[in-house]
Motif scaffolding. Structure first.
Motif, PDB file in Angstrom:
ATOM      1  N   TRP A  30       0.842  -1.200   0.000  1.00 61.81           N
ATOM      2  CA  TRP A  30       0.000   0.000   0.000  1.00 61.81           C
ATOM      3  C   TRP A  30       0.879   1.252   0.000  1.00 61.81           C
ATOM      4  O   TRP A  30       1.990   1.231   0.523  1.00 61.81           O
ATOM      5  N   ILE A  31       0.343   2.332  -0.525  1.00 64.42           N
ATOM      6  CA  ILE A  31       1.030   3.631  -0.361  1.00 64.42           C
ATOM      7  C   ILE A  31       0.555   4.218   0.966  1.00 64.42           C
ATOM      8  O   ILE A  31       1.364   4.586   1.814  1.00 64.42           O
ATOM      9  N   THR A  32      -0.757   4.235   1.168  1.00 63.31           N
ATOM     10  CA  THR A  32      -1.312   4.562   2.491  1.00 63.31           C
ATOM     11  C   THR A  32      -1.981   3.297   3.011  1.00 63.31           C
ATOM     12  O   THR A  32      -3.022   2.880   2.486  1.00 63.31           O
ATOM     13  N   PRO A  33      -1.384   2.647   4.003  1.00 59.97           N
ATOM     14  CA  PRO A  33      -1.975   1.383   4.473  1.00 59.97           C
ATOM     15  C   PRO A  33      -3.379   1.606   5.051  1.00 59.97           C
ATOM     16  O   PRO A  33      -3.658   2.674   5.605  1.00 59.97           O
ATOM     17  N   PRO A  34      -4.250   0.598   4.916  1.00 57.14           N
ATOM     18  CA  PRO A  34      -5.620   0.768   5.412  1.00 57.14           C
ATOM     19  C   PRO A  34      -5.666   0.895   6.936  1.00 57.14           C
ATOM     20  O   PRO A  34      -5.022   0.114   7.635  1.00 57.14           O
ATOM     21  N   LYS A  35      -6.428   1.895   7.386  1.00 58.01           N
ATOM     22  CA  LYS A  35      -6.663   1.998   8.838  1.00 58.01           C
ATOM     23  C   LYS A  35      -8.005   1.364   9.140  1.00 58.01           C
ATOM     24  O   LYS A  35      -8.192   0.722  10.149  1.00 58.01           O
ATOM     25  N   ALA A  52      -7.401   4.206   2.241  1.00 58.84           N
ATOM     26  CA  ALA A  52      -6.098   3.624   1.875  1.00 58.84           C
ATOM     27  C   ALA A  52      -5.785   3.980   0.424  1.00 58.84           C
ATOM     28  O   ALA A  52      -6.678   4.362  -0.337  1.00 58.84           O
ATOM     29  N   SER A  53      -4.513   3.879   0.045  1.00 55.26           N
ATOM     30  CA  SER A  53      -4.158   4.115  -1.360  1.00 55.26           C
ATOM     31  C   SER A  53      -3.061   3.148  -1.797  1.00 55.26           C
ATOM     32  O   SER A  53      -2.320   2.601  -0.967  1.00 55.26           O
ATOM     33  N   ASP A 232      -6.788   5.973  -4.847  1.00 58.24           N
ATOM     34  CA  ASP A 232      -7.497   5.554  -3.644  1.00 58.24           C
ATOM     35  C   ASP A 232      -7.957   4.112  -3.809  1.00 58.24           C
ATOM     36  O   ASP A 232      -8.296   3.693  -4.927  1.00 58.24           O
ATOM     37  N   ALA A 233      -8.009   3.416  -2.702  1.00 59.99           N
ATOM     38  CA  ALA A 233      -8.485   2.024  -2.749  1.00 59.99           C
ATOM     39  C   ALA A 233      -9.844   1.933  -3.433  1.00 59.99           C
ATOM     40  O   ALA A 233     -10.147   0.959  -4.116  1.00 59.99           O
ATOM     41  N   ASN A 234     -10.668   2.952  -3.269  1.00 61.67           N
ATOM     42  CA  ASN A 234     -12.020   2.897  -3.841  1.00 61.67           C
ATOM     43  C   ASN A 234     -12.126   3.483  -5.240  1.00 61.67           C
ATOM     44  O   ASN A 234     -13.206   3.467  -5.835  1.00 61.67           O
ATOM     45  N   ASP A 235     -11.034   4.006  -5.771  1.00 60.84           N
ATOM     46  CA  ASP A 235     -11.081   4.480  -7.159  1.00 60.84           C
ATOM     47  C   ASP A 235     -11.305   3.281  -8.074  1.00 60.84           C
ATOM     48  O   ASP A 235     -10.745   2.201  -7.847  1.00 60.84           O
TER      49      ASP A 235
END
Ligand code: COA
Ligand code: AMP
Length: 645
Positions: A30-35, A52-53, A232-235
């Motif tokens: 991940w670039i931004t790990p999921p919180k 997350a990203s 973004d994870a949701n993109d």
């Protein structure tokens, strides 16, 4: 063999999704790990890994090069149609994808833009998909067997900035020029596409329109490689159109984060495949099997994938087995129809003689119901576990399976196995109440769906609600009917709606009917699926002609067959059409397709209580008998009931 472990994982995934899926998410960079793991949404599907990203292309390509797998083959491309093969390592794939992504950027494609890909089974198709993922563009691959108007309707819905295509596909019947189809589609559609990129294949040279069409080779030569962007994870990663009950296809949207997590997890859990293994899904990138298990799944885990252009029986019925041996394939995935085609051409398995299949650990089948005969034949011939598993474009990965990578369970022919942990599958009655075992009903999945499943329908939130979510509040309806046995094995028996499954290809009766009704001689039409020993189902058109016309019936039928081929595509395999005086309907005007389907499969039907004119059904039976689909002596009327068809 026990399925206690699967049961335990099912419970864990359902009761503690946060813990369960955050563990699976650790397989992704991940670039931004999921919180946060999951955010529910009232009346909706919810979001996996919000905030997350990552980049899917980085996870499928670059990170394997960084981890020292640069020299490993990422993609073997094998064409039985051109009798050629090539291999591309992860390092080469990274270089090609980065450069092609740069070419897309140069032509104005950016994050969130759509790119339609209309390509045959060549390595460049994978490169184009991954390049979109690299720059955050959303790809929409359209199956090459679809005709120009099908391509045009998808272009109009996805409104792409650019289309990537190739000059032709190659089928056993010969070269199929794609470029004229693309040109026609671009003329037919309302949306204006400024640029296309064309891969010229030596078998056919497409004509370029100056200013609009760019040669693949030139785009590559002019481009600078670009790096992976953060999304973004949701993109959305992609839109994949599939058939519903109407003529308008549905654009299933897949996200980046949940998709990467689920596919990576499924590669090990369901297919028992890890980095360095060789996985072959003999499908087409235009279908979900191609997206998930030719491209993303195997590459996300650092395995080698195999892209195959060809059929199961060309040049002969041993071709699959020879490829498995030559490329040391560890797990092989195809549709039951392909096995039926091989069995028909080579029932004794002579094509296996002298082929060493020790590398092969399992055969996976999906795309349509697998009849026990076909499964048992494959078991006998291959002597490896043959795993039927069930899923659909919307879910993107298996709903029910025999998860060999977790704990193998007993194979029961006719069943795709147990619910995969993460899916809470139920069989419901019309009121939404769970049905007892051995009782057939609608198969529904309790919300939330696991990661990697659809996040919506492109441009159509209302259809998501009406098609999937509103029928049973709190559930997603699969459109399939079936039942559970005592051990929790699901049996998937067929569609409850008007969707056809022809050789593992999902097609809408509504679309066929639209095409038939557009003929000047046709007043009304109904299309139903009739059983076929090879393709599972074949479409049969029943048409009512306008009155007061002098017509050559054979000529009309030939025109109808030709127009379906021209407007939907050869893959529709539309060859059966008959003229009837009237269509059987309910008093409120609903065509009794279900009743006709039963008639055509030789079953006796009860006269629906709501039928308008029973004689219409008799006339359909006579027409079916004339076509040799049923025998005229066969009694077709069962006891009266209140079934409405
Ligand atoms: N581009 C252009 N035309 C295509 C095409 C493509 N990508 N794919 C199929 N077609 C054409 C074929 O050439 C054929 O045309 P024809 O009528 O001129 O012969 C027509 O569409 C039907 O093709 P197909 O469905 O492949 O049937 P077939 O009779 O040629 O072969 C099988 C029968 C069973 C061997 C074949 O359907 C098969 O391999 N099925 C496996 C399906 C599969 O993998 N499904 C994906 C879900 S897992
Ligand atoms: P598609 O979305 O094109 O992959 O088609 C999905 C549909 O194919 C499912 O909803 C089922 O109707 C059918 N299908 C796929 N796999 C199986 C299977 N293993 N058993 C029964 N039906 C299947």
């Amino acid at each position: 063999m026990t399925h206690a472990k699967i049961r335990e994982l099912q419970r864990h995934a359902w009761q503690q999704p946060q813990a369960y899926w955050s563990q699976a998410a650790a397989a992704i960079d991940w670039i931004t790990p999921p919180k946060e793991v999951f955010q529910p949404q009232p009346f909706g599907l919810g979001q996996w890994f919000p905030g997350a990203s990552l980049n899917t292309c980085y996870n499928a390509v670059d990170r394997h090069v960084e981890a020292g797998r640069g020299e490993q083959v990422a993609i073997h491309t094998v064409s039985a149609m051109t009798n050629s093969a090539s291999a591309m390592t992860y390092l080469e794939l990274q270089q090609q994808v980065a450069r092609f992504a740069g070419g897309l950027v140069r032509l104005g494609v950016g994050k969130g833009d759509r790119v339609v890909i209309y390509m045959p089974m060549v390595t460049e198709t994978a490169i184009a998909m991954l390049a979109c993922a690299r720059i955050g563009a959303i790809h929409s691959v359209v199956f090459g067997g679809f005709a120009a108007s099908e391509l045009a309707s998808r272009i109009d819905d996805a409104t792409p900035k650019l289309v990537v295509s190739a000059s032709c596909g190659i089928e056993p019947s010969g070269v199929v020029p794609y470029k004229p189809l693309l040109d026609e589609a671009l003329t037919l559609c309302q949306h204006k596409v400024a640029n296309t990129i064309l891969l010229q294949r030596p078998q056919y040279q497409g004509e370029l329109q100056v200013g609009r069409d760019h040669l693949w080779q030139q785009v590559m030569a002019d481009a600078e490689p670009v790096a992976c962007v953060q999304v973004d994870a949701n993109d959305p990663l992609y839109i994949l159109y599939t058939s519903g009950t109407t003529g308008k296809p549905k654009g299933v949207v897949r996200d980046n984060g949940g998709h990467a997590v689920a596919l990576a997890w499924s590669m090990k859990a369901v297919y028992n495949i890890e980095a360095g293994d060789v996985f072959w899904a003999a499908s087409d990138v235009g279908w979900v099997v191609g997206h998930s298990y030719i491209i993303y799944g195997p590459l996300l885990v650092g395995a080698t994938t195999l892209l195959y252009e060809g059929k199961p029986v060309t040049p002969d019925a041993g071709i699959f087995w020879r490829i498995i041996e030559e490329y040391q394939v560890n797990a092989f995935f195809t549709a039951p129809t392909a096995i039926r085609a091989i069995k028909r051409a080579d029932s004794e398995g002579k094509g296996l003689a002298g082929v060493d299949l020790q590398c092969l650990k399992a055969l996976y089948l999906a795309g349509e119901r697998c009849d026990p005969d076909t499964l048992e034949w494959a078991q006998r011939q291959l002597k490896v576990p043959v795993i039927d598993h069930w899923w659909q474009t919307e879910t993107g990965w298996p709903i029910c399976a025999n998860p060999l990578g977790i704990a193998p369970i007993e194979v029961k022919p006719g069943s795709p196995g147990l619910a995969v942990p993460g899916y809470m599958v139920e069989v419901l009655d019309e009121l939404g109440q769970p049905l007892p075992v051995d009782t057939q009903g609608a198969i529904a999945i309790k919300l939330p769906l696991p990661p990697g499943t659809l996040t919506g329908l492109w441009n159509n939130p209302e259809r998501l609600q009406s098609g999937y979510l509103s029928h049973y509040p709190g559930y997603y309806v699969t459109g399939d009917a079936g039942y559970f046995d005592d051990d929790g094995y699901l049996y998937v028996m067929g569609r409850v709606d008007d969707v056809l499954n022809v050789a593992g290809h999902r097609l809408s009766t509504g679309r066929f009917e639209e095409v038939l009704c557009s003929h000047t001689a046709v007043a009304e039409a109904a299309v139903i699926g009739v059983d076929d020993a090879l393709k599972g189902q074949l479409p049969l058109g029943l048409v009512v002609l306008k009155q007061g016309q002098e017509l050559d019936l054979d000529a009309v039928k030939a025109e109808l067959i030709a127009s379906v081929r021209e407007q939907i595509g050869a893959v529709a395999a539309f060859k059966l059409v008959t003229v009837v005086e009237k269509l059987p309907k309910t008093r409120s005007g609903k065509i009794l397709r279900g009743t006709m389907r039963k008639l055509a499969s030789g079953q006796a039907v009860a006269l629906p209580a709501t039928i308008d004119d029973p004689q219409a059904l008799e006339l359909v039976h006579q027409a079916l008998a004339k076509m040799g689909l049923v025998t005229s002596a066969q009694p077709w009327l069962a006891q009266p009931s209140s079934v409405s068809g």
